[in-house]
Write an enzyme that holds these catalytic residues in place. Sequence first.
Site, PDB file in Angstrom:
ATOM      1  N   TRP A 114      21.232   7.394  -7.290  1.00  0.00           N
ATOM      2  CA  TRP A 114      22.276   6.759  -8.098  1.00  0.00           C
ATOM      3  C   TRP A 114      21.935   6.762  -9.582  1.00  0.00           C
ATOM      4  CZ3 TRP A 114      26.622   7.143  -6.028  1.00  0.00           C
ATOM      5  CH2 TRP A 114      26.816   6.912  -4.672  1.00  0.00           C
ATOM      6  N   ASP A 183      22.357  -1.479 -12.421  1.00  0.00           N
ATOM      7  CA  ASP A 183      23.314  -1.219 -11.346  1.00  0.00           C
ATOM      8  C   ASP A 183      22.809  -1.959 -10.108  1.00  0.00           C
ATOM      9  OD1 ASP A 183      24.793  -0.289  -9.219  1.00  0.00           O
ATOM     10  OD2 ASP A 183      24.382   1.844  -9.559  1.00  0.00           O
ATOM     11  N   LYS A 207      28.966  -3.729  -0.770  1.00  0.00           N
ATOM     12  CA  LYS A 207      27.675  -3.902  -0.090  1.00  0.00           C
ATOM     13  C   LYS A 207      27.352  -5.385   0.121  1.00  0.00           C
ATOM     14  CE  LYS A 207      26.744   0.683  -1.284  1.00  0.00           C
ATOM     15  NZ  LYS A 207      26.477   1.635  -2.341  1.00  0.00           N
TER      16      LYS A 207
HETATM   17  C1  LIG Z   1      26.771   2.526  -3.252  1.00  0.00           C
HETATM   18  C2  LIG Z   1      26.187   2.604  -4.623  1.00  0.00           C
HETATM   19  C3  LIG Z   1      26.888   3.184  -5.693  1.00  0.00           C
HETATM   20  C4  LIG Z   1      28.219   3.859  -5.503  1.00  0.00           C
HETATM   21  O1  LIG Z   1      29.241   2.962  -5.376  1.00  0.00           O
HETATM   22  P1  LIG Z   1      30.754   3.490  -5.520  1.00  0.00           P
HETATM   23  O2  LIG Z   1      31.538   2.226  -5.539  1.00  0.00           O
HETATM   24  O3  LIG Z   1      31.017   4.372  -4.351  1.00  0.00           O
HETATM   25  O4  LIG Z   1      30.828   4.246  -6.789  1.00  0.00           O
HETATM   26  C5  LIG Z   1      26.315   3.154  -6.939  1.00  0.00           C
HETATM   27  N1  LIG Z   1      25.127   2.592  -7.144  1.00  0.00           N
HETATM   28  C6  LIG Z   1      24.412   2.038  -6.145  1.00  0.00           C
HETATM   29  C7  LIG Z   1      23.078   1.421  -6.437  1.00  0.00           C
HETATM   30  C8  LIG Z   1      24.928   2.035  -4.857  1.00  0.00           C
HETATM   31  O5  LIG Z   1      24.221   1.477  -3.852  1.00  0.00           O
END
Ligand SMILES: *Cc1c(COP(=O)(O)O)cnc(C)c1O
Length: 371
Positions: A114, A183, A207
């Site tokens: 990511w 993030d 998540k």
């Molecule tokens: C799942 C995830 C993403 C992607 O999320 P989207 O909503 O599909 O863009 C980005 N960063 C991390 C750390 C993730 O776990």
Amino acid sequence: MMKMSKAQRAQGMTTTHNFSAGPATLPKAVLEQAQAEMLSWNDTGCSVMELSHRGEKFRALLSETEDLLRQLMDIPANYQVLFIPGSARLQFSGLPMNLLVENPRANYLVSGYWSKLAYREATKYGQITQVASSADDHFMSVPEPETWQLDEQAEYFYYTPNETLQGVSCPFVPDVSMPLIADMTSCILSKQIDVREFGVIFAAAQKNLGQAGVTVVIIRDDLIQAPMPQTPAMMDFRRYRDSKSLCCTPPTYALYIMNLTLRYWAGQGGVLQIEALNQQKSQLLYQFIDQSDFYYNRVAPRYRSASNVTFNLPKADLEAVFLSKAQEQGLLGLKGHSAVGGLRASIYNAMPLSGVEHLIGFMQIFQKAYS
Ligand SMILES: *Cc1c(COP(=O)(O)O)cnc(C)c1O
């Protein structure tokens, strides 16, 4: 058809546990409440998804959602909480477009899938420094600060505390002299943090916060400024701040599910309780994997994720059998990401301890049968 134990058959159901990395399992109580309120929410006679986002009841829900997040994370008053439609990845562009206006320079720590994508996207918008990368280590660790090559003039420092695919987490909060962007999509609310250490924290909801469709951006007031001129209006952070996230029709049902999820965790005792449970779950699973001479995990203990536990079998061609037998037992979503392979159990906040015990029980039986 999934096989059921006698006890399960007696109850007329199979206990399933969903280890999917995202969208991910939600607290059962949240789903039950959503089900009970589906046809008439809050005495309106309508589903929440049929109501105007400008109506009093929805506004109250949105403002309560923000308050709950502020309480759970202890977000100081000089931070804005923005609810922006769309994915976390949209903010890989949104953040540089809003922040790299006068000084288009930024630092990115590349420690997994990511952060690598975020770094690549940011290079469209400025002069971006890759501070360090653990690519040579197949992203099985996080580069330690003494190896970093920082741009000291940069506007911010970006990193990903939990790399969801590799199951690697950063064991420290970077100590840098510029705003820190994190993030936290796969680790928000998973343990106590001090929001004051960050300039921006963002997380897609699917998540730990609810369902897909909305991303939370927690941003310090002074970092909100006029974005780059070509920025889409609906990516301009000022509009979300000034309208209380109602500058367009927000994903109302996703915000409702977030509201229920945050209420649930507040009722369970908040982040301290969540953190204790997460430690218990991840320690149990890693201990089991480590003592086994069948399963193994490639991540050094210092960098292991408490949310995403990656593991491998002695022979990769056993994976398909493992997955299908697991599914028969009601254990879902254990396949690793295609970019990484192997197996992965995502044990986010809403995964109960009994889910991890169920998984370990199955892994023991599988090991006996196939070693
Ligand atoms: C799942 C995830 C993403 C992607 O999320 P989207 O909503 O599909 O863009 C980005 N960063 C991390 C750390 C993730 O776990």
